[in-house]
Design an enzyme around this catalytic site. Sequence first.
Site, PDB file in Angstrom:
ATOM      1  N   ASP A   1       7.146   6.339   5.188  1.00  0.00           N
ATOM      2  CA  ASP A   1       6.049   5.986   4.301  1.00  0.00           C
ATOM      3  C   ASP A   1       6.003   4.636   4.232  1.00  0.00           C
ATOM      4  OD1 ASP A   1       4.159   5.959   2.419  1.00  0.00           O
ATOM      5  OD2 ASP A   1       5.168   7.064   1.022  1.00  0.00           O
TER       6      ASP A   1
ATOM      7  N   HIS B   1       3.607   3.165   2.455  1.00  0.00           N
ATOM      8  CA  HIS B   1       3.146   3.164   1.243  1.00  0.00           C
ATOM      9  C   HIS B   1       1.932   1.894   0.988  1.00  0.00           C
ATOM     10  CE1 HIS B   1       4.216   3.248  -3.261  1.00  0.00           C
ATOM     11  NE2 HIS B   1       4.663   4.375  -2.939  1.00  0.00           N
TER      12      HIS B   1
ATOM     13  N   GLU C   1       3.452   7.353   7.138  1.00  0.00           N
ATOM     14  CA  GLU C   1       2.334   7.642   6.287  1.00  0.00           C
ATOM     15  C   GLU C   1       1.848   6.512   5.763  1.00  0.00           C
ATOM     16  OE1 GLU C   1       2.445   9.161   1.573  1.00  0.00           O
ATOM     17  OE2 GLU C   1       4.041  10.189   3.284  1.00  0.00           O
TER      18      GLU C   1
ATOM     19  N   GLU D   1      -3.563   9.791   0.275  1.00  0.00           N
ATOM     20  CA  GLU D   1      -3.036   9.999  -1.211  1.00  0.00           C
ATOM     21  C   GLU D   1      -3.989   9.329  -2.154  1.00  0.00           C
ATOM     22  OE1 GLU D   1       0.577   7.443  -2.494  1.00  0.00           O
ATOM     23  OE2 GLU D   1       0.978   8.255  -0.625  1.00  0.00           O
TER      24      GLU D   1
ATOM     25  N   ASP E   1      -4.319  14.627  -3.046  1.00  0.00           N
ATOM     26  CA  ASP E   1      -3.420  14.770  -4.007  1.00  0.00           C
ATOM     27  C   ASP E   1      -4.063  15.767  -5.296  1.00  0.00           C
ATOM     28  OD1 ASP E   1      -2.130  14.554  -6.996  1.00  0.00           O
ATOM     29  OD2 ASP E   1      -0.998  13.051  -5.989  1.00  0.00           O
TER      30      ASP E   1
ATOM     31  N   HIS F   1      -0.340  15.571  -1.401  1.00  0.00           N
ATOM     32  CA  HIS F   1       0.594  14.633  -1.889  1.00  0.00           C
ATOM     33  C   HIS F   1       0.986  15.040  -3.268  1.00  0.00           C
ATOM     34  CE1 HIS F   1       0.982  10.729  -4.277  1.00  0.00           C
ATOM     35  NE2 HIS F   1       1.814  10.407  -3.387  1.00  0.00           N
TER      36      HIS F   1
END
Length: 383
Positions: free
Chosen positions: A184, A186, A210, A236, A259, A286
């Site tokens: 990830d 982020h 990700e 996400e 999500d 997510h």
Amino acid sequence: MEIVEYELFEVPPRWLFLKVSTDTGLVGWGEPIVEGRAKSVRSAVEELMDTYLIGTDPQHIEKHWQTMYRGGFYRGGPVLMSAIAGIDQALWDIKGKQYDAPVYELLGGRARDRIRVYQWIGGDEPSEVGRAAREKVDAGFTALKMNGTAKVRHIDTPAVVDDAVRRLSEVRDTVGEDIDIAVDFHGRVSKSMAKRLVEALDPYDPMFIEEPVLPEHEEALPAIAECTTTPIATGERMFSRWDFKNLLEQGVVDLIQPDLSHAGGITEVHKIASMAEAYDVAIAPHCPLGPIALASCVQVDATSPNALIQEQSLDIHYNEGSDETEYLSDPTLFEYEEGYIDLPTEPGLGIRIDEKTVRERAQEDVDWHNPVWEYPDGSIAEW
């Protein structure tokens, strides 16, 4: 049947639960939350419930969704869509209980018998990930996810890339080739560094990369994809099928991650999953959140042929002092065997909330906010 009452509970570690009650005694639970913005979402839920939902029949879910979304001139965004998401989850919970069936049966029936899950290792600034990886694999998980980097400058040093490679190689050497490892980013990384990082990590065969860049820079994804054979995941921080439309049309993303507590709930993510299927894109919802969010994800996973794997928050670094099973009357519903979770068979969302615990823990002071990172010069870094 009509909705007569609702209650909101902010509980540790950083979750907001919604209880919707009807005049027949049926109750539905939802999890409307933006992590770090619980009070904002609470206000949005109260406005939607008081303006539209009280006194209505909860079974008219599609009409309620359209009213909550289209009934306001200004629409979309994380706060409003998360409020809609939690309400939508609660309405589906009620409807499933009304018909004595899991939600996935009302969405067309199951496409599978269980869904694979992955386990987080490390924290925001991951260290000792090799040992953590070994522990989770020994516990039965077959897929792991880790943060790729801490804060990264727009153009950073070779040492930053080497550090990311070292951590991933440590995990790969520890668990071998039979375990999937997702990395990830982020949204912490600029497109310049993302290109360097994905190429450097490629030899270690990540399951996926990700959020290599923030969603507002999705136009950079084709250039990043040219630097790697690793599947790219994102989504996400996208909140509706319209947010995903251009992303899917680009043709470079392999996995999307809406999500269920941010992207309009079960109603909307079920549609997003169908859109993705038409583009040969998988879905992995997510969910670093609580038990109601996870239960909602599993309902969509159950009925989506392109559902690949499910995030869950067991032992995640955000959950200090609480975990997803604490608020369940029957924690065994979220037991993971061989890296999978079985589909629930109970009606609605398939879980039973321990309301006594919810009410007790809602008395605590809960005020979670994500850290704000700075570079050495005092400017703000992406967390």
